[in-house]
Design an enzyme around this catalytic site. Sequence first.
Site, PDB file in Angstrom:
ATOM      1  N   ARG A 123       0.819  -1.232   0.000  1.00  0.00           N
ATOM      2  CA  ARG A 123       0.000   0.000   0.000  1.00  0.00           C
ATOM      3  C   ARG A 123       0.844   1.269   0.000  1.00  0.00           C
ATOM      4  O   ARG A 123       0.388   2.332   0.409  1.00  0.00           O
ATOM      5  CB  ARG A 123      -0.991   0.026   1.165  1.00  0.00           C
ATOM      6  CG  ARG A 123      -1.936  -1.148   1.158  1.00  0.00           C
ATOM      7  CD  ARG A 123      -3.167  -0.904   2.000  1.00  0.00           C
ATOM      8  NE  ARG A 123      -4.077  -2.022   1.879  1.00  0.00           N
ATOM      9  CZ  ARG A 123      -4.006  -3.114   2.621  1.00  0.00           C
ATOM     10  NH1 ARG A 123      -3.091  -3.213   3.550  1.00  0.00           N
ATOM     11  NH2 ARG A 123      -4.864  -4.088   2.443  1.00  0.00           N
ATOM     12  N   LYS A 145       3.851  11.567 -11.080  1.00  0.00           N
ATOM     13  CA  LYS A 145       3.015  10.761 -11.989  1.00  0.00           C
ATOM     14  C   LYS A 145       3.723   9.439 -12.232  1.00  0.00           C
ATOM     15  O   LYS A 145       4.867   9.426 -12.698  1.00  0.00           O
ATOM     16  CB  LYS A 145       2.802  11.476 -13.323  1.00  0.00           C
ATOM     17  CG  LYS A 145       1.738  12.542 -13.283  1.00  0.00           C
ATOM     18  CD  LYS A 145       1.425  13.034 -14.682  1.00  0.00           C
ATOM     19  CE  LYS A 145       0.398  14.149 -14.631  1.00  0.00           C
ATOM     20  NZ  LYS A 145       0.155  14.739 -15.966  1.00  0.00           N
ATOM     21  N   GLU A 187      11.609  18.736 -24.189  1.00  0.00           N
ATOM     22  CA  GLU A 187      10.875  19.054 -22.952  1.00  0.00           C
ATOM     23  C   GLU A 187      11.454  20.311 -22.277  1.00  0.00           C
ATOM     24  O   GLU A 187      10.738  21.034 -21.598  1.00  0.00           O
ATOM     25  CB  GLU A 187      10.913  17.870 -21.973  1.00  0.00           C
ATOM     26  CG  GLU A 187      10.204  16.605 -22.466  1.00  0.00           C
ATOM     27  CD  GLU A 187       8.686  16.608 -22.262  1.00  0.00           C
ATOM     28  OE1 GLU A 187       8.133  17.628 -21.807  1.00  0.00           O
ATOM     29  OE2 GLU A 187       8.045  15.592 -22.581  1.00  0.00           O
ATOM     30  N   LYS A 229       8.891  23.151 -13.086  1.00  0.00           N
ATOM     31  CA  LYS A 229       7.980  22.022 -12.870  1.00  0.00           C
ATOM     32  C   LYS A 229       7.576  21.939 -11.397  1.00  0.00           C
ATOM     33  O   LYS A 229       6.406  21.707 -11.076  1.00  0.00           O
ATOM     34  CB  LYS A 229       8.610  20.704 -13.329  1.00  0.00           C
ATOM     35  CG  LYS A 229       7.672  19.527 -13.056  1.00  0.00           C
ATOM     36  CD  LYS A 229       7.630  18.492 -14.103  1.00  0.00           C
ATOM     37  CE  LYS A 229       6.475  17.510 -13.830  1.00  0.00           C
ATOM     38  NZ  LYS A 229       6.510  16.331 -14.633  1.00  0.00           N
ATOM     39  N   GLU A 239      -3.335  17.955 -11.368  1.00  0.00           N
ATOM     40  CA  GLU A 239      -3.723  18.464 -12.690  1.00  0.00           C
ATOM     41  C   GLU A 239      -5.199  18.847 -12.773  1.00  0.00           C
ATOM     42  O   GLU A 239      -5.928  18.432 -13.665  1.00  0.00           O
ATOM     43  CB  GLU A 239      -3.358  17.444 -13.783  1.00  0.00           C
ATOM     44  CG  GLU A 239      -3.223  18.101 -15.155  1.00  0.00           C
ATOM     45  CD  GLU A 239      -2.655  17.174 -16.210  1.00  0.00           C
ATOM     46  OE1 GLU A 239      -1.632  16.526 -15.957  1.00  0.00           O
ATOM     47  OE2 GLU A 239      -3.247  17.114 -17.296  1.00  0.00           O
ATOM     48  N   ARG A 243      -1.331  22.539 -14.037  1.00  0.00           N
ATOM     49  CA  ARG A 243      -0.405  21.476 -14.433  1.00  0.00           C
ATOM     50  C   ARG A 243      -0.612  21.053 -15.892  1.00  0.00           C
ATOM     51  O   ARG A 243       0.306  20.563 -16.538  1.00  0.00           O
ATOM     52  CB  ARG A 243      -0.532  20.267 -13.491  1.00  0.00           C
ATOM     53  CG  ARG A 243       0.523  19.215 -13.770  1.00  0.00           C
ATOM     54  CD  ARG A 243       0.678  18.198 -12.648  1.00  0.00           C
ATOM     55  NE  ARG A 243       1.709  17.233 -12.990  1.00  0.00           N
ATOM     56  CZ  ARG A 243       2.259  16.380 -12.162  1.00  0.00           C
ATOM     57  NH1 ARG A 243       1.890  16.355 -10.887  1.00  0.00           N
ATOM     58  NH2 ARG A 243       3.191  15.539 -12.566  1.00  0.00           N
ATOM     59  N   ASN A 247       1.482  20.013 -20.642  1.00  0.00           N
ATOM     60  CA  ASN A 247       1.146  19.208 -21.825  1.00  0.00           C
ATOM     61  C   ASN A 247       1.236  20.008 -23.116  1.00  0.00           C
ATOM     62  O   ASN A 247       0.755  19.564 -24.155  1.00  0.00           O
ATOM     63  CB  ASN A 247      -0.259  18.621 -21.675  1.00  0.00           C
ATOM     64  CG  ASN A 247      -0.343  17.698 -20.480  1.00  0.00           C
ATOM     65  OD1 ASN A 247       0.595  16.958 -20.200  1.00  0.00           O
ATOM     66  ND2 ASN A 247      -1.439  17.766 -19.751  1.00  0.00           N
ATOM     67  N   HIS A 250       1.656  18.285 -26.425  1.00  0.00           N
ATOM     68  CA  HIS A 250       1.433  16.853 -26.208  1.00  0.00           C
ATOM     69  C   HIS A 250       0.205  16.285 -26.918  1.00  0.00           C
ATOM     70  O   HIS A 250       0.157  15.093 -27.180  1.00  0.00           O
ATOM     71  CB  HIS A 250       1.352  16.544 -24.711  1.00  0.00           C
ATOM     72  CG  HIS A 250       2.702  16.496 -24.045  1.00  0.00           C
ATOM     73  ND1 HIS A 250       3.539  17.586 -23.988  1.00  0.00           N
ATOM     74  CD2 HIS A 250       3.377  15.481 -23.444  1.00  0.00           C
ATOM     75  CE1 HIS A 250       4.651  17.254 -23.359  1.00  0.00           C
ATOM     76  NE2 HIS A 250       4.587  15.991 -23.017  1.00  0.00           N
ATOM     77  N   HIS A 254       0.937  13.058 -28.913  1.00  0.00           N
ATOM     78  CA  HIS A 254       0.351  11.738 -28.644  1.00  0.00           C
ATOM     79  C   HIS A 254      -0.245  11.139 -29.912  1.00  0.00           C
ATOM     80  O   HIS A 254      -0.121   9.936 -30.153  1.00  0.00           O
ATOM     81  CB  HIS A 254      -0.701  11.830 -27.536  1.00  0.00           C
ATOM     82  CG  HIS A 254      -0.077  12.074 -26.186  1.00  0.00           C
ATOM     83  ND1 HIS A 254      -0.778  12.558 -25.108  1.00  0.00           N
ATOM     84  CD2 HIS A 254       1.190  11.907 -25.753  1.00  0.00           C
ATOM     85  CE1 HIS A 254       0.036  12.680 -24.073  1.00  0.00           C
ATOM     86  NE2 HIS A 254       1.231  12.286 -24.435  1.00  0.00           N
ATOM     87  N   HIS A 268       9.499  10.357 -27.939  1.00  0.00           N
ATOM     88  CA  HIS A 268       8.505  11.220 -27.280  1.00  0.00           C
ATOM     89  C   HIS A 268       8.905  12.706 -27.330  1.00  0.00           C
ATOM     90  O   HIS A 268       8.110  13.563 -27.720  1.00  0.00           O
ATOM     91  CB  HIS A 268       8.303  10.764 -25.826  1.00  0.00           C
ATOM     92  CG  HIS A 268       7.363  11.661 -25.070  1.00  0.00           C
ATOM     93  ND1 HIS A 268       6.005  11.707 -25.319  1.00  0.00           N
ATOM     94  CD2 HIS A 268       7.594  12.583 -24.098  1.00  0.00           C
ATOM     95  CE1 HIS A 268       5.438  12.601 -24.520  1.00  0.00           C
ATOM     96  NE2 HIS A 268       6.386  13.141 -23.774  1.00  0.00           N
TER      97      HIS A 268
HETATM   98  N1  GLY Z   1       4.716  15.228 -17.727  1.00  0.00           N
HETATM   99  C1  GLY Z   1       3.612  16.038 -17.398  1.00  0.00           C
HETATM  100  C2  GLY Z   1       3.323  16.114 -15.948  1.00  0.00           C
HETATM  101  O1  GLY Z   1       4.101  15.638 -15.143  1.00  0.00           O
HETATM  102  O2  GLY Z   1       2.313  16.626 -15.564  1.00  0.00           O
END
Ligand code: GLY
Length: 372
Positions: A123, A145, A187, A229, A239, A243, A247, A250, A254, A268
């Site tokens: 957990r 993430k 990035e 970031k 997000e 946040r 993107n 993106h 994608h 990517h």
């Molecule tokens: N890579 C995008 C984020 O971490 O929100």
Amino acid sequence: MGVNVVNVALGSRSYEVRIGQGLIASAGQHIAPLLRRRKVAVITDDTVAARHLMDLAKAFETEGITMTALTIPPGESSKGWEQFARSVEWLLEQKIERRDVVVAFGGGVVGDLVGFAAAVLRRGVRFVQIPTTLLSQVDSSVGGKTGINTPQGKNLVGAFHQPSLVLADIDVLATLPSRDFLAGYGEVVKYGLLGDAAFYDWLEINAPGMAKGDIALRQYAVHRSVEMKAGIVSRDETEEGERALLNLGHTFCHALEKATGYSDRLLHGEGVAIGCALAFELSQRLGLCSQEAPSRVRAHLRAMGMKVDLADIQGDLPGSEALLALMGQDKKVIDGKLRFILAHGIGEAFVAEDVPPDLVRGLLSEALANRR
Ligand code: GLY
């Protein structure tokens, strides 16, 4: 040059990102204060293991910390149920307990997979990210993430699970193939474009030196990217709003990644760079930014020898309608509407909820026509 420290301020789950040289060699000292017993479990991939695992093992040995390591195959195909199950079961076999620390040692695939394994193991156990690519140092290792891909799509299964520490060793970037470095740079550029025009100006001047290997320039670029970031994640961890700006580029990326089968036809970060150029072009067509902005973006990416247009992607691509449909499947689509990150200018990105699909279709048709 010293170590830069960026705090990701998330209350009791706050942590530091340390950026500098020699951090793998000194990882034992950095991680020791987190340990309740002198044992760590490291998960890495074959490529990183061959280059750097001995150094990490020495770093733990010097501190009297016992290290066990699991190595998974490199590449995106490891980021699925099979290696996830293998990692979790291996951690259980190693008798990793709630109070122990797991180390994710590698690029984005390893970081996301191991972070998710740590999130569900007993957990939730703490984990440390030691990112070994530019892309993972400036993006995926920070912000919590974690997750895996499934046949239904990328990153559709996962958890927010923040690391307890991130060690970004600038020296490892010297071992990256130039294509991977430049993909990660996609990035970095994104941060300037989305929220810091002065950083973008700096990149226009200094990125060629960074690409050639200048350590001080690399460290500054990673530091500034991580600062941005960390700020965004601290304000909007899950997000709900800001946040989403991360993107930028993106939605296009994608769709292009899906269209190229997530193969090495398009990495990517390369897709992000092309996506940023398209997002600025779209912004200009909507009258949101000057004509100069997309030209500047394209000129910089071109000067760096990066992919800029759909014409830079080898092989066949689907038509504009099919690409638009691939965008529609993006998990960030809300209520079936296409959502884009657009910009009022360099450093001024915002979330646009209702972009006319015809305009996007037209932009893609032209970009595809330019391939011929
Ligand atoms: N890579 C995008 C984020 O971490 O929100």
